[in-house]
Motif scaffolding. Sequence first.
Motif, PDB file in Angstrom:
ATOM      1  N   ARG A 139       0.807  -1.138   0.002  1.00 49.28           N
ATOM      2  CA  ARG A 139       0.064  -0.034  -0.028  1.00 49.28           C
ATOM      3  C   ARG A 139       0.877   1.153  -0.031  1.00 49.28           C
ATOM      4  N   GLN A 140       0.342   2.213  -0.717  1.00 43.23           N
ATOM      5  CA  GLN A 140       1.258   3.398  -0.936  1.00 43.23           C
ATOM      6  C   GLN A 140       0.411   4.725  -1.125  1.00 43.23           C
ATOM      7  N   PHE A 141       0.854   5.704  -0.565  1.00 42.12           N
ATOM      8  CA  PHE A 141      -0.140   6.932  -0.619  1.00 42.12           C
ATOM      9  C   PHE A 141       0.928   8.168  -1.134  1.00 42.12           C
ATOM     10  N   ALA A 142       0.163   9.002  -2.017  1.00 39.30           N
ATOM     11  CA  ALA A 142       0.884  10.002  -2.574  1.00 39.30           C
ATOM     12  C   ALA A 142       0.263  11.314  -2.515  1.00 39.30           C
ATOM     13  N   LEU A 143       0.831  12.530  -2.356  1.00 41.22           N
ATOM     14  CA  LEU A 143       0.081  13.782  -2.533  1.00 41.22           C
ATOM     15  C   LEU A 143       0.849  14.703  -4.015  1.00 41.22           C
ATOM     16  N   GLU A 144       0.041  15.322  -4.462  1.00 42.57           N
ATOM     17  CA  GLU A 144       0.287  16.367  -5.581  1.00 42.57           C
ATOM     18  C   GLU A 144      -0.262  17.564  -5.643  1.00 42.57           C
ATOM     19  N   ALA A 145       0.425  18.358  -6.040  1.00 44.39           N
ATOM     20  CA  ALA A 145      -0.139  19.924  -6.308  1.00 44.39           C
ATOM     21  C   ALA A 145       0.434  20.543  -7.285  1.00 44.39           C
ATOM     22  N   SER A 146      -0.401  21.400  -7.988  1.00 43.09           N
ATOM     23  CA  SER A 146      -0.004  21.996  -9.164  1.00 43.09           C
ATOM     24  C   SER A 146      -0.657  23.493  -9.072  1.00 43.09           C
ATOM     25  N   THR A 147      -0.019  24.240  -9.884  1.00 42.72           N
ATOM     26  CA  THR A 147      -0.390  25.698  -9.967  1.00 42.72           C
ATOM     27  C   THR A 147      -0.258  26.016 -11.515  1.00 42.72           C
ATOM     28  N   PHE A 148      -1.216  26.922 -12.305  1.00 43.85           N
ATOM     29  CA  PHE A 148      -1.287  27.178 -13.342  1.00 43.85           C
ATOM     30  C   PHE A 148      -1.435  28.394 -13.901  1.00 43.85           C
ATOM     31  N   VAL A 149      -1.060  29.092 -14.937  1.00 40.90           N
ATOM     32  CA  VAL A 149      -1.139  30.360 -15.535  1.00 40.90           C
ATOM     33  C   VAL A 149      -1.304  30.290 -16.855  1.00 40.90           C
ATOM     34  N   PHE A 150      -1.683  31.430 -17.648  1.00 43.52           N
ATOM     35  CA  PHE A 150      -1.828  31.566 -19.038  1.00 43.52           C
ATOM     36  C   PHE A 150      -2.959  30.573 -19.522  1.00 43.52           C
ATOM     37  N   ASP A 151      -4.056  30.468 -18.761  1.00 42.76           N
ATOM     38  CA  ASP A 151      -5.234  29.454 -19.340  1.00 42.76           C
ATOM     39  C   ASP A 151      -4.774  28.243 -19.241  1.00 42.76           C
ATOM     40  N   GLU A 175       5.673  10.856  -2.743  1.00 41.68           N
ATOM     41  CA  GLU A 175       4.860   9.331  -2.237  1.00 41.68           C
ATOM     42  C   GLU A 175       5.137   9.520  -0.964  1.00 41.68           C
ATOM     43  N   LEU A 176       4.365   9.272  -0.103  1.00 41.06           N
ATOM     44  CA  LEU A 176       4.407   9.323   1.584  1.00 41.06           C
ATOM     45  C   LEU A 176       5.273   8.279   2.310  1.00 41.06           C
ATOM     46  N   ASN A 177       5.268   7.094   1.576  1.00 34.22           N
ATOM     47  CA  ASN A 177       6.002   6.006   1.953  1.00 34.22           C
ATOM     48  C   ASN A 177       6.727   5.089   1.036  1.00 34.22           C
ATOM     49  N   GLU A 178       7.669   4.554   1.284  1.00 32.95           N
ATOM     50  CA  GLU A 178       8.358   3.710   0.673  1.00 32.95           C
ATOM     51  C   GLU A 178       7.786   1.961   0.459  1.00 32.95           C
ATOM     52  N   VAL A 179       7.940   1.665  -1.214  1.00 37.01           N
ATOM     53  CA  VAL A 179       7.454   0.276  -1.147  1.00 37.01           C
ATOM     54  C   VAL A 179       8.441  -0.298  -2.005  1.00 37.01           C
ATOM     55  N   ALA A 180       8.197  -1.696  -2.240  1.00 30.60           N
ATOM     56  CA  ALA A 180       9.242  -2.431  -3.182  1.00 30.60           C
ATOM     57  C   ALA A 180       8.789  -2.631  -4.507  1.00 30.60           C
ATOM     58  N   ASP A 181       9.394  -2.849  -5.436  1.00 38.01           N
ATOM     59  CA  ASP A 181       9.380  -3.135  -6.966  1.00 38.01           C
ATOM     60  C   ASP A 181       9.279  -4.700  -6.988  1.00 38.01           C
ATOM     61  N   LEU A 182       9.066  -5.099  -8.227  1.00 35.91           N
ATOM     62  CA  LEU A 182       9.035  -6.818  -8.358  1.00 35.91           C
ATOM     63  C   LEU A 182      10.173  -7.323  -7.985  1.00 35.91           C
ATOM     64  N   VAL A 183      11.203  -6.740  -7.888  1.00 31.76           N
ATOM     65  CA  VAL A 183      12.491  -7.566  -7.674  1.00 31.76           C
ATOM     66  C   VAL A 183      13.141  -7.116  -6.127  1.00 31.76           C
ATOM     67  N   GLY A 184      12.420  -6.460  -5.400  1.00 31.18           N
ATOM     68  CA  GLY A 184      12.613  -6.167  -3.970  1.00 31.18           C
ATOM     69  C   GLY A 184      13.121  -4.782  -3.810  1.00 31.18           C
ATOM     70  N   ASP A 185      13.483  -3.981  -4.616  1.00 32.60           N
ATOM     71  CA  ASP A 185      14.041  -2.528  -4.512  1.00 32.60           C
ATOM     72  C   ASP A 185      13.067  -1.640  -4.098  1.00 32.60           C
ATOM     73  N   ASP A 186      13.513  -0.911  -3.006  1.00 30.81           N
ATOM     74  CA  ASP A 186      12.574   0.001  -2.515  1.00 30.81           C
ATOM     75  C   ASP A 186      12.668   1.458  -3.245  1.00 30.81           C
ATOM     76  N   TYR A 187      11.274   2.058  -3.299  1.00 30.82           N
ATOM     77  CA  TYR A 187      11.301   3.287  -4.218  1.00 30.82           C
ATOM     78  C   TYR A 187      10.307   4.137  -3.384  1.00 30.82           C
ATOM     79  N   GLN A 188      10.543   5.486  -3.349  1.00 35.28           N
ATOM     80  CA  GLN A 188       9.593   6.539  -2.830  1.00 35.28           C
ATOM     81  C   GLN A 188       9.991   7.791  -3.690  1.00 35.28           C
ATOM     82  N   TRP A 189       9.319   8.147  -4.631  1.00 33.81           N
ATOM     83  CA  TRP A 189       9.569   9.463  -5.463  1.00 33.81           C
ATOM     84  C   TRP A 189       9.203  10.542  -5.181  1.00 33.81           C
ATOM     85  N   ALA A 190      10.091  11.632  -5.161  1.00 34.91           N
ATOM     86  CA  ALA A 190       9.728  13.086  -5.035  1.00 34.91           C
ATOM     87  C   ALA A 190      10.032  13.568  -6.337  1.00 34.91           C
TER      88      ALA A 190
END
Length: 434
Positions: free
Chosen positions: A323-335, A345-360
């Motif tokens: 289980r993994q949770f993630a937050l996102e935020a964007s701001t826009f200009v010019f229509d 991503e709020l927590n780390e998780v493992a991929d199919l070969v067991g390596d942990d990832y948590q992207w910012a």
Amino acid sequence: MKQKLLLAGGLVLGFSATVQASQSLGSSFTLGSSANPASLMTSLSNPAAPYFMVNSDEGDSFRTGILGPVSVGYEVGEVDSLEDKIDELDDLLDQEVTTVTQALEIQNQANDLIAQMGQDANLKVMLGMPVPIFPVIYKANNGNTFMLDVSVSSIAKGNFLDDDIDVVIDDSGNYALETNSSLYAKAGVDLNIGLGYSSEVFNSDSGTLVLGTKLNFHSVTLGKALLHLESSDEDTEDAFSDAFSDQQETTTGFGLDLGAIWAADHYQIGIQGTNLNEPSFAYGELPSDCTSATPLNQQSCEAALAFASAGDIELKEDYTMERQFALEASTFVFDRQLSLAASYELNEVADLVGDDYQWATLSSAYYSSSSFIPAVRVGYKKNMAGSELSYAMFGATLFKRLNLDLAYGLDKVEIDGDEQPRSLYFSAGIESAF
């Protein structure tokens, strides 16, 4: 020994598979999980995102992929000049040993090399793409939005498993050096079929709240194999390939995702939860008994039992999509043509070969209303867990359909005397216009 060491080094630095749980597809390489209507691939992250991908105000009902994106990439361990280290180790082990003092000196030098290779000598390769025309998004007149996604991703990783070199006396009474050091590889393929639904649940002058859910069916094939460095050189590559084929298993399961996005005129925020039920899938098993092993596989089988007994590998294991949770935020200009976005991503998780990832991820994108002015995007991404690699990312959309994206690793490794990025990802694909 030299042939075997070069084979192992080549497999570690060149192992491939038929990737991708730990990386995004297409323009999501650059934009992360932030939903952007100009990028169809960002609809695959937050289950609420498909609602924004179809402009019903202009009479549109459908939006689809066309071909790809095909996404490929690699990561290598932090070991410089691996081939030189293999040559140095081979020279040490090939020396004629006549005294116990000489044997102990060679043992110490070789153990230092093997320990470094065990820590850093690894390669991971990845490949992923949607099945052509997918994803398909349909938005009804009442705003209810449905998405069907079919994709295949695969990942493979080869590691060097280090074991101390022992000094022994052979049958002739001479000193000899022995080790259980081996190449260990794991690979996985995930066929994913996802059905999503998103809809507006609140609307005011301040903004719109959209909720979404997605049910993913996964057919996951997972396999692994181990090759002892000192096993017979005869047909070792074929034996390794055969072992991988024999030691894989396909299991199925379902994953549930939920997401929400609040969208206003000049900003957007979202939250998502993936694999909330945490489905599990079985790996193929390594043999637990070597009595029936062929002479070609005997040493590899015994080495696997030794590494399993030491807790370095598992003969039988399951992979769980955590289980993994993630937050996102964007701001826009010019229509909304120019955006600045961030996702975490709020927590780390493992991929199919067991390596942990948590992207910012931090990104900026510009999209023109003209088909003749390329859309451009840039970004920075860092894995907050596992390898902790970071990337500079660049992307462009030509004619509002052709997407090209590159993630260039900022960490370096020396290969053949030249500095190369430890990781690189590239993606290309065609999708319907936004």
